[in-house]
Design a protein around this motif. Structure first.
Motif, PDB file in Angstrom:
ATOM      1  N   LYS A  33      20.429  -5.255 -14.878  1.00 23.78           N
ATOM      2  CA  LYS A  33      20.641  -4.648 -16.194  1.00 23.78           C
ATOM      3  C   LYS A  33      21.828  -5.311 -16.897  1.00 23.78           C
ATOM      4  N   PHE A  34      22.909  -5.566 -16.161  1.00 25.98           N
ATOM      5  CA  PHE A  34      24.050  -6.292 -16.713  1.00 25.98           C
ATOM      6  C   PHE A  34      23.563  -7.629 -17.282  1.00 25.98           C
ATOM      7  N   GLY A  35      22.744  -8.317 -16.528  1.00 26.00           N
ATOM      8  CA  GLY A  35      22.232  -9.609 -16.968  1.00 26.00           C
ATOM      9  C   GLY A  35      21.429  -9.535 -18.249  1.00 26.00           C
ATOM     10  N   THR A  36      20.686  -8.440 -18.424  1.00 23.38           N
ATOM     11  CA  THR A  36      19.874  -8.285 -19.630  1.00 23.38           C
ATOM     12  C   THR A  36      20.739  -8.215 -20.875  1.00 23.38           C
ATOM     13  N   TRP A  37      21.724  -7.314 -20.893  1.00 17.97           N
ATOM     14  CA  TRP A  37      22.510  -7.160 -22.124  1.00 17.97           C
ATOM     15  C   TRP A  37      23.590  -8.237 -22.265  1.00 17.97           C
ATOM     16  N   PHE A  38      24.122  -8.752 -21.140  1.00 25.09           N
ATOM     17  CA  PHE A  38      25.152  -9.783 -21.211  1.00 25.09           C
ATOM     18  C   PHE A  38      24.553 -11.176 -21.425  1.00 25.09           C
ATOM     19  N   TYR A  67      21.985 -16.860 -22.734  1.00 23.81           N
ATOM     20  CA  TYR A  67      22.230 -16.784 -24.173  1.00 23.81           C
ATOM     21  C   TYR A  67      21.753 -18.088 -24.816  1.00 23.81           C
ATOM     22  N   PRO A  68      20.956 -17.992 -25.900  1.00 20.93           N
ATOM     23  CA  PRO A  68      20.431 -19.211 -26.534  1.00 20.93           C
ATOM     24  C   PRO A  68      21.536 -20.219 -26.868  1.00 20.93           C
ATOM     25  N   GLY A 117      35.756 -13.123 -29.671  1.00 19.56           N
ATOM     26  CA  GLY A 117      34.465 -13.032 -30.359  1.00 19.56           C
ATOM     27  C   GLY A 117      33.348 -12.644 -29.413  1.00 19.56           C
ATOM     28  N   GLY A 118      33.402 -13.172 -28.202  1.00 18.59           N
ATOM     29  CA  GLY A 118      32.384 -12.840 -27.206  1.00 18.59           C
ATOM     30  C   GLY A 118      32.385 -11.365 -26.850  1.00 18.59           C
ATOM     31  N   ASN A 133      26.249  -5.339 -27.586  1.00 23.42           N
ATOM     32  CA  ASN A 133      25.053  -5.566 -26.785  1.00 23.42           C
ATOM     33  C   ASN A 133      24.818  -4.446 -25.778  1.00 23.42           C
ATOM     34  N   ILE A 134      25.868  -4.015 -25.062  1.00 19.99           N
ATOM     35  CA  ILE A 134      25.665  -2.948 -24.080  1.00 19.99           C
ATOM     36  C   ILE A 134      25.340  -1.636 -24.791  1.00 19.99           C
ATOM     37  N   ARG A 135      25.982  -1.365 -25.920  1.00 16.91           N
ATOM     38  CA  ARG A 135      25.660  -0.140 -26.671  1.00 16.91           C
ATOM     39  C   ARG A 135      24.194  -0.150 -27.082  1.00 16.91           C
ATOM     40  N   ASP A 136      23.737  -1.254 -27.653  1.00 21.12           N
ATOM     41  CA  ASP A 136      22.332  -1.345 -28.101  1.00 21.12           C
ATOM     42  C   ASP A 136      21.381  -1.220 -26.917  1.00 21.12           C
TER      43      ASP A 136
END
Length: 151
Positions: free
Chosen positions: A27-32, A52-53, A136-137, A144-147
Protein backbone atom coordinates in the motif's frame (compact mmCIF):
# COMPACT_ATOMS: atom_id res chain seq x y z
CA UNK A 1 18.99 27.32 7.53
CA UNK A 2 16.64 24.80 9.07
CA UNK A 3 17.59 21.17 9.61
CA UNK A 4 14.16 19.70 8.83
CA UNK A 5 11.14 19.59 6.57
CA UNK A 6 7.76 19.23 8.27
CA UNK A 7 4.46 18.55 6.48
CA UNK A 8 1.15 18.02 8.26
CA UNK A 9 -2.16 16.94 6.76
CA UNK A 10 -5.51 15.79 8.11
CA UNK A 11 -6.94 12.65 6.58
CA UNK A 12 -10.65 11.89 6.83
CA UNK A 13 -10.17 8.31 7.99
CA UNK A 14 -9.55 6.44 11.23
CA UNK A 15 -5.97 6.09 12.41
CA UNK A 16 -5.97 2.32 11.69
CA UNK A 17 -6.61 2.92 8.00
CA UNK A 18 -3.86 5.55 7.73
CA UNK A 19 -1.46 3.30 9.67
CA UNK A 20 -2.16 0.42 7.28
CA UNK A 21 -1.44 2.64 4.24
CA UNK A 22 1.87 3.68 5.85
CA UNK A 23 3.20 0.34 7.02
CA UNK A 24 1.90 -2.21 4.51
CA UNK A 25 4.73 -2.11 1.98
CA UNK A 26 2.43 -2.77 -1.00
CA UNK A 27 0.00 0.00 0.00
CA UNK A 28 2.90 2.36 0.79
CA UNK A 29 4.26 1.59 -2.66
CA UNK A 30 0.95 2.46 -4.32
CA UNK A 31 0.62 5.99 -2.96
CA UNK A 32 4.37 6.74 -2.71
CA UNK A 33 4.92 5.34 -6.22
CA UNK A 34 7.64 2.87 -5.37
CA UNK A 35 7.87 -0.89 -5.94
CA UNK A 36 9.33 -2.32 -2.73
CA UNK A 37 11.05 -5.70 -2.61
CA UNK A 38 9.98 -6.72 0.90
CA UNK A 39 7.76 -5.82 3.87
CA UNK A 40 8.97 -3.20 6.32
CA UNK A 41 10.86 -4.68 9.28
CA UNK A 42 12.66 -2.78 12.04
CA UNK A 43 16.43 -2.92 11.65
CA UNK A 44 16.20 -4.17 8.08
CA UNK A 45 16.84 -2.46 4.77
CA UNK A 46 14.00 -1.54 2.45
CA UNK A 47 14.87 -1.77 -1.23
CA UNK A 48 13.10 -1.35 -4.53
CA UNK A 49 12.70 1.16 -7.34
CA UNK A 50 10.55 4.19 -8.00
CA UNK A 51 7.46 3.88 -10.19
CA UNK A 52 6.81 7.64 -10.43
CA UNK A 53 6.71 8.61 -14.14
CA UNK A 54 10.14 9.77 -15.24
CA UNK A 55 11.85 8.27 -12.17
CA UNK A 56 11.37 4.54 -12.87
CA UNK A 57 15.14 4.04 -13.11
CA UNK A 58 15.74 5.42 -9.60
CA UNK A 59 16.52 2.92 -6.86
CA UNK A 60 14.79 3.04 -3.47
CA UNK A 61 17.00 2.46 -0.47
CA UNK A 62 16.05 2.98 3.17
CA UNK A 63 16.52 1.45 6.62
CA UNK A 64 13.52 0.94 8.88
CA UNK A 65 14.20 2.34 12.35
CA UNK A 66 10.85 2.14 14.17
CA UNK A 67 7.37 0.73 13.80
CA UNK A 68 5.36 1.88 16.81
CA UNK A 69 1.79 0.73 16.07
CA UNK A 70 -0.75 3.43 15.34
CA UNK A 71 1.73 6.13 16.41
CA UNK A 72 5.10 6.36 14.62
CA UNK A 73 6.85 4.85 11.63
CA UNK A 74 10.47 5.92 11.05
CA UNK A 75 13.11 5.21 8.45
CA UNK A 76 16.29 6.76 7.18
CA UNK A 77 17.47 7.16 3.63
CA UNK A 78 20.42 8.59 1.72
CA UNK A 79 20.36 12.37 1.27
CA UNK A 80 20.37 12.34 -2.54
CA UNK A 81 17.34 14.48 -3.34
CA UNK A 82 16.64 12.19 -6.28
CA UNK A 83 20.02 12.94 -7.90
CA UNK A 84 20.23 9.86 -10.12
CA UNK A 85 23.87 10.46 -11.03
CA UNK A 86 24.81 10.49 -7.36
CA UNK A 87 22.62 7.48 -6.61
CA UNK A 88 24.10 5.42 -9.45
CA UNK A 89 27.72 6.54 -8.97
CA UNK A 90 28.54 3.53 -6.81
CA UNK A 91 29.89 5.87 -4.14
CA UNK A 92 27.91 5.43 -0.92
CA UNK A 93 26.23 8.63 0.25
CA UNK A 94 27.53 9.06 3.81
CA UNK A 95 24.70 11.35 4.92
CA UNK A 96 21.31 9.85 5.65
CA UNK A 97 18.25 11.76 6.81
CA UNK A 98 15.60 10.59 9.26
CA UNK A 99 11.99 10.40 8.05
CA UNK A 100 9.28 10.12 10.70
CA UNK A 101 5.56 9.62 10.14
CA UNK A 102 3.58 10.46 13.29
CA UNK A 103 -0.16 9.82 13.59
CA UNK A 104 -2.60 11.56 15.92
CA UNK A 105 -6.36 11.05 16.13
CA UNK A 106 -8.38 14.23 15.51
CA UNK A 107 -12.03 13.40 16.10
CA UNK A 108 -12.97 10.90 13.37
CA UNK A 109 -9.93 11.88 11.29
CA UNK A 110 -6.18 11.43 11.57
CA UNK A 111 -3.46 14.07 11.60
CA UNK A 112 -0.32 12.85 9.83
CA UNK A 113 2.91 14.75 10.40
CA UNK A 114 5.90 13.86 8.24
CA UNK A 115 9.25 15.17 9.42
CA UNK A 116 12.53 14.70 7.57
CA UNK A 117 15.55 15.83 9.56
CA UNK A 118 19.33 15.60 9.62
CA UNK A 119 20.09 17.92 6.72
CA UNK A 120 22.75 19.71 8.78
CA UNK A 121 25.09 16.74 8.06
CA UNK A 122 24.80 17.26 4.29
CA UNK A 123 27.45 19.51 2.72
CA UNK A 124 26.52 22.45 0.52
CA UNK A 125 25.52 22.84 -2.24
CA UNK A 126 23.89 19.38 -2.03
CA UNK A 127 22.06 20.31 1.20
CA UNK A 128 20.09 23.12 -0.45
CA UNK A 129 19.33 20.97 -3.49
CA UNK A 130 18.19 17.98 -1.41
CA UNK A 131 16.04 20.13 0.88
CA UNK A 132 14.38 21.89 -2.06
CA UNK A 133 13.71 18.61 -3.85
CA UNK A 134 12.46 16.79 -0.76
CA UNK A 135 10.30 19.71 0.40
CA UNK A 136 8.40 19.58 -2.88
CA UNK A 137 8.32 15.80 -2.75
CA UNK A 138 6.79 15.71 0.73
CA UNK A 139 4.17 18.32 -0.22
CA UNK A 140 3.07 15.92 -2.96
CA UNK A 141 3.38 12.73 -0.90
CA UNK A 142 1.16 13.89 1.98
CA UNK A 143 -1.55 14.65 -0.61
CA UNK A 144 -0.95 11.25 -2.22
CA UNK A 145 -1.52 9.33 1.02
CA UNK A 146 -4.60 11.44 1.84
CA UNK A 147 -6.08 10.77 -1.61
CA UNK A 148 -5.21 7.06 -1.37
CA UNK A 149 -6.73 6.60 2.09
CA UNK A 150 -9.80 8.75 1.48
CA UNK A 151 -10.40 7.32 -2.02
Amino acid sequence: MTDSIIKTIEIAAPIEKVWDALTDYRKFGTWFRVALDQPFSVGQPSTGHMTYPGYEEHRWEARVLAIEPMTRFALEWPATGGDKELMESGVPVPEWTLVEFVLEPVGNATRLTVTESGFDKVPEPRRSNVMRSNDGGWAEQVKNIRDYVEG
